[in-house]
Design a protein around this motif. Structure first.
Motif, PDB file in Angstrom:
ATOM      1  N   LYS A 306      31.853  42.006  38.970  1.00  0.00           N
ATOM      2  CA  LYS A 306      32.419  42.497  40.221  1.00  0.00           C
ATOM      3  C   LYS A 306      31.833  43.866  40.744  1.00  0.00           C
ATOM      4  O   LYS A 306      31.809  43.602  41.618  1.00  0.00           O
ATOM      5  CB  LYS A 306      34.454  42.065  39.779  1.00  0.00           C
ATOM      6  CG  LYS A 306      33.895  40.284  40.409  1.00  0.00           C
ATOM      7  CD  LYS A 306      35.725  40.055  40.770  1.00  0.00           C
ATOM      8  CE  LYS A 306      35.805  40.608  42.603  1.00  0.00           C
ATOM      9  NZ  LYS A 306      37.238  39.817  42.458  1.00  0.00           N
ATOM     10  N   THR A 307      32.008  45.442  39.814  1.00  0.00           N
ATOM     11  CA  THR A 307      32.057  46.954  40.670  1.00  0.00           C
ATOM     12  C   THR A 307      30.620  46.735  40.440  1.00  0.00           C
ATOM     13  O   THR A 307      29.882  47.229  40.900  1.00  0.00           O
ATOM     14  CB  THR A 307      33.001  47.114  39.339  1.00  0.00           C
ATOM     15  OG1 THR A 307      32.227  46.815  37.649  1.00  0.00           O
ATOM     16  CG2 THR A 307      34.191  47.288  39.095  1.00  0.00           C
ATOM     17  N   MET A 308      30.050  45.424  39.515  1.00  0.00           N
ATOM     18  CA  MET A 308      28.456  46.151  39.868  1.00  0.00           C
ATOM     19  C   MET A 308      28.189  45.392  41.417  1.00  0.00           C
ATOM     20  O   MET A 308      27.003  45.436  41.841  1.00  0.00           O
ATOM     21  CB  MET A 308      27.712  45.502  39.339  1.00  0.00           C
ATOM     22  CG  MET A 308      27.952  45.808  37.250  1.00  0.00           C
ATOM     23  SD  MET A 308      27.007  45.040  36.104  1.00  0.00           S
ATOM     24  CE  MET A 308      25.236  45.110  36.696  1.00  0.00           C
ATOM     25  N   GLY A 309      28.756  44.782  41.863  1.00  0.00           N
ATOM     26  CA  GLY A 309      28.809  44.640  42.972  1.00  0.00           C
ATOM     27  C   GLY A 309      28.071  42.508  43.577  1.00  0.00           C
ATOM     28  O   GLY A 309      28.338  42.148  44.948  1.00  0.00           O
ATOM     29  N   LEU A 310      28.950  42.016  42.607  1.00  0.00           N
ATOM     30  CA  LEU A 310      28.764  40.509  42.278  1.00  0.00           C
ATOM     31  C   LEU A 310      29.711  39.725  43.193  1.00  0.00           C
ATOM     32  O   LEU A 310      31.001  40.390  42.580  1.00  0.00           O
ATOM     33  CB  LEU A 310      29.057  39.982  40.888  1.00  0.00           C
ATOM     34  CG  LEU A 310      28.523  38.852  41.022  1.00  0.00           C
ATOM     35  CD1 LEU A 310      26.461  38.889  41.159  1.00  0.00           C
ATOM     36  CD2 LEU A 310      28.313  38.113  39.433  1.00  0.00           C
ATOM     37  N   GLY A 311      29.857  39.221  44.620  1.00  0.00           N
ATOM     38  CA  GLY A 311      30.778  38.909  45.184  1.00  0.00           C
ATOM     39  C   GLY A 311      31.626  37.401  44.417  1.00  0.00           C
ATOM     40  O   GLY A 311      31.036  36.745  43.069  1.00  0.00           O
ATOM     41  N   PRO A 312      32.711  37.361  45.290  1.00  0.00           N
ATOM     42  CA  PRO A 312      33.535  35.929  44.861  1.00  0.00           C
ATOM     43  C   PRO A 312      32.917  35.061  44.715  1.00  0.00           C
ATOM     44  O   PRO A 312      33.230  34.240  43.896  1.00  0.00           O
ATOM     45  CB  PRO A 312      34.891  35.968  45.248  1.00  0.00           C
ATOM     46  CG  PRO A 312      34.655  37.610  46.696  1.00  0.00           C
ATOM     47  CD  PRO A 312      33.473  37.904  46.557  1.00  0.00           C
ATOM     48  N   ARG A 313      31.861  34.384  45.566  1.00  0.00           N
ATOM     49  CA  ARG A 313      31.312  33.185  45.875  1.00  0.00           C
ATOM     50  C   ARG A 313      29.950  33.276  44.323  1.00  0.00           C
ATOM     51  O   ARG A 313      30.091  31.717  43.900  1.00  0.00           O
ATOM     52  CB  ARG A 313      30.138  33.069  47.010  1.00  0.00           C
ATOM     53  CG  ARG A 313      29.902  31.695  46.786  1.00  0.00           C
ATOM     54  CD  ARG A 313      29.124  31.748  48.502  1.00  0.00           C
ATOM     55  NE  ARG A 313      29.745  31.771  49.795  1.00  0.00           N
ATOM     56  CZ  ARG A 313      29.788  32.100  51.162  1.00  0.00           C
ATOM     57  NH1 ARG A 313      28.671  31.092  51.520  1.00  0.00           N
ATOM     58  NH2 ARG A 313      30.982  31.859  52.233  1.00  0.00           N
ATOM     59  N   LYS A 314      29.902  34.311  44.306  1.00  0.00           N
ATOM     60  CA  LYS A 314      28.711  33.895  42.865  1.00  0.00           C
ATOM     61  C   LYS A 314      29.962  34.181  41.767  1.00  0.00           C
ATOM     62  O   LYS A 314      28.898  33.520  40.677  1.00  0.00           O
ATOM     63  CB  LYS A 314      28.119  35.369  42.760  1.00  0.00           C
ATOM     64  CG  LYS A 314      26.952  35.261  44.040  1.00  0.00           C
ATOM     65  CD  LYS A 314      25.177  36.138  43.520  1.00  0.00           C
ATOM     66  CE  LYS A 314      24.401  36.141  44.926  1.00  0.00           C
ATOM     67  NZ  LYS A 314      23.947  37.163  44.636  1.00  0.00           N
ATOM     68  N   ILE A 315      30.735  34.559  41.700  1.00  0.00           N
ATOM     69  CA  ILE A 315      31.592  34.638  40.682  1.00  0.00           C
ATOM     70  C   ILE A 315      32.173  33.707  40.115  1.00  0.00           C
ATOM     71  O   ILE A 315      32.202  32.634  38.985  1.00  0.00           O
ATOM     72  CB  ILE A 315      32.897  35.280  40.681  1.00  0.00           C
ATOM     73  CG1 ILE A 315      32.312  37.309  40.473  1.00  0.00           C
ATOM     74  CG2 ILE A 315      33.796  34.962  39.421  1.00  0.00           C
ATOM     75  CD1 ILE A 315      31.803  37.367  39.900  1.00  0.00           C
ATOM     76  N   ALA A 402      38.350  33.213  38.489  1.00  0.00           N
ATOM     77  CA  ALA A 402      38.028  33.580  38.279  1.00  0.00           C
ATOM     78  C   ALA A 402      37.563  35.004  39.738  1.00  0.00           C
ATOM     79  O   ALA A 402      37.199  36.007  39.857  1.00  0.00           O
ATOM     80  CB  ALA A 402      36.981  33.686  38.199  1.00  0.00           C
ATOM     81  N   ALA A 403      37.684  33.937  40.846  1.00  0.00           N
ATOM     82  CA  ALA A 403      37.145  34.896  41.729  1.00  0.00           C
ATOM     83  C   ALA A 403      38.160  35.788  42.455  1.00  0.00           C
ATOM     84  O   ALA A 403      37.598  37.045  42.819  1.00  0.00           O
ATOM     85  CB  ALA A 403      36.753  33.936  43.343  1.00  0.00           C
TER      86      ALA A 403
END
Length: 414
Positions: A306-315, A402-403
């Motif tokens: 998430k800190t690298m920019g991965l959004g909640p939807r992809k999580i 997780a998101a």
């Protein structure tokens, strides 16, 4: 970077690494549970389909696909009616019949359904002739006063071939001695066994000319029995015949005559489907527990992503992929196992009976002594869809959890 990232990470989480051997073991248990549930569901429902088909064929072998009756259960113009219905392209056989419920007396007395048939035409609409032990319908001749009895009915009456029985007509006649019932002595010409208790214990067959004289029908019959080229279209063909005959006769197909029986079979299959689906549901709940443990175990990884920019939807997609793969693999294994077992269950049961030296369905006790199975691919698709749907639904909560992971809280103790 691998694309799509959610699929790549979800696939990696399926494999055991360092601390998560136990989680992978639970994943395997979830796959096995889904596979077992789908296998059992396909096999059991295929066996129930086989029993339903066997009973349907045996019952239809006795009753024909449809009947045409007068509204007073008497037909006067039945010979012209035979010619009329035979012109329909879907009718492959037609035969008259006389039917009446009455009493039969041998050494004992029992209620029975007496059916008068035409020995020459009856084989076109039923398979009763194939169930006879000796000469079949050839033993029936007008004026000979012979009767063929179901095996159960003969046992209740205590008679064998060649013994006399007395059939009572429901009408009575007045004599100088008073009112007495109309009776006639018949000779037992044969015994048949259909494998359906309803007919083996309560059906007596005579020549329709003898039945007309016994029941005082003159030249009338009770109706006409029909056989179609496709029994599964019986309802539609019956409606077409009713329109063709102008609605002056009652046309009933086999689904109406035995509606309660086949409705009960369908209800039993539905209940069995619901019960066995619970096995798949339990395995799907295992997917929830597996993913929840994975989310807890991977808190730090999720926070870094998430800190690298991965959004909640992809999580969410990562864990949806992981749970869905568990369901897909388990479902495919279950379909393969269920189809293989359903197609070979008769041979497997026969081998087990031989190996254990026992009969699971003894012919002396059960009418159907083997284990029939009919695999329907529509059922396979339905069961597979149920398993995949439950598996997919099971991924929603853990993926949502997780998101919602907060990177600061997850990394605080790392």
């Amino acid at each position: 970077m691998y694309q799509p990232l959610s699929i790549f990470v979800g696939l990696r989480y399926l494999r055991a690494k360092r601390r998560n051997h136990f989680i992978s073991f639970i994943s395997l248990i979830s796959m096995g549970g889904i596979a077992l549930g789908v296998t059992v569901l396909i096999t059991v429902l295929s066996v129930m389909n086989g029993f339903e088909k066997e009973l349907r064929e045996r019952i239809l072998g006795m009753i024909s696909h449809a009947t045409i009756e007068g509204y007073e259960r008497r037909l006067s113009d039945w010979e012209s009616l035979l010619e009329e219905v035979r012109r329909h392209p879907d009718v492959v056989g037609a035969a008259p019949y006389v039917e009446q419920e009455t009493l039969i007396k041998g050494r004992g007395t029992a209620g029975a359904q007496v059916r008068g048939i035409d020995p020459e035409l009856e084989p076109q609409v039923s398979e009763i002739d194939e169930l006879m032990r000796h000469d079949g319908f050839q033993a029936l001749a007008p004026g000979e006063w012979r009767v063929m009895l179901g095996a159960g009915l003969a046992a209740r009456l205590g008679v064998r071939e060649g013994d006399p029985v007395t059939i009572f007509a429901p009408e009575i006649r007045a004599t100088p001695a008073g009112v007495v019932p109309q009776v006639r002595r018949f000779e037992v010409a044969g015994i048949f066994e259909a494998g359906v208790q309803q007919y083996d214990t309560a059906l007596a067959i005579v020549h329709y000319r003898d039945a007309q004289r016994l029941f005082r029908l003159d030249e009338q019959v009770s109706g006409v029995r029909l056989k179609f080229d496709d029994m599964m279209r019986s309802r539609a063909i019956a409606w077409e015949l009713s329109d063709q005959l102008g609605g002056v006769h009652r046309v009933r197909d086999w689904t109406q005559q035995h509606a309660n029986f086949f409705r009960a079979v369908r209800t039993e299959k539905t209940v069995m489907f619901i019960i066995l689906s619970l096995i798949i549901a339990v395995a799907a709940f295992n997917i929830i527990s597996t993913l929840v443990m994975v989310v807890t175990d991977k808190q730090a990884d999720i926070a870094i992503l998430k800190t690298m920019g991965l959004g909640p939807r992809k999580i969410m997609g990562i864990f949806v992929v992981q749970g869905s793969l568990i369901g897909i693999i388990g479902t495919l294994l279950g379909i393969v196992g269920g189809v293989a077992l359903a197609l070979n269950v008769e041979q497997i049961v026969a081998w087990l009976e031989q190996f254990l030296s026992t009969d699971f369905l003894s012919a002396e006790v059960y009418y159907i002594s083997d284990l029939p199975s009919e695999l329907r691919w529509g059922d396979v698709v339905k069961f597979g869809g149920v398993a995949l749907s439950l598996s997919l639904l099971s991924t929603i909560y853990p993926a949502w959890r997780a998101a919602r992971t907060e990177p600061v809280e997850a990394l605080r103790h790392e």
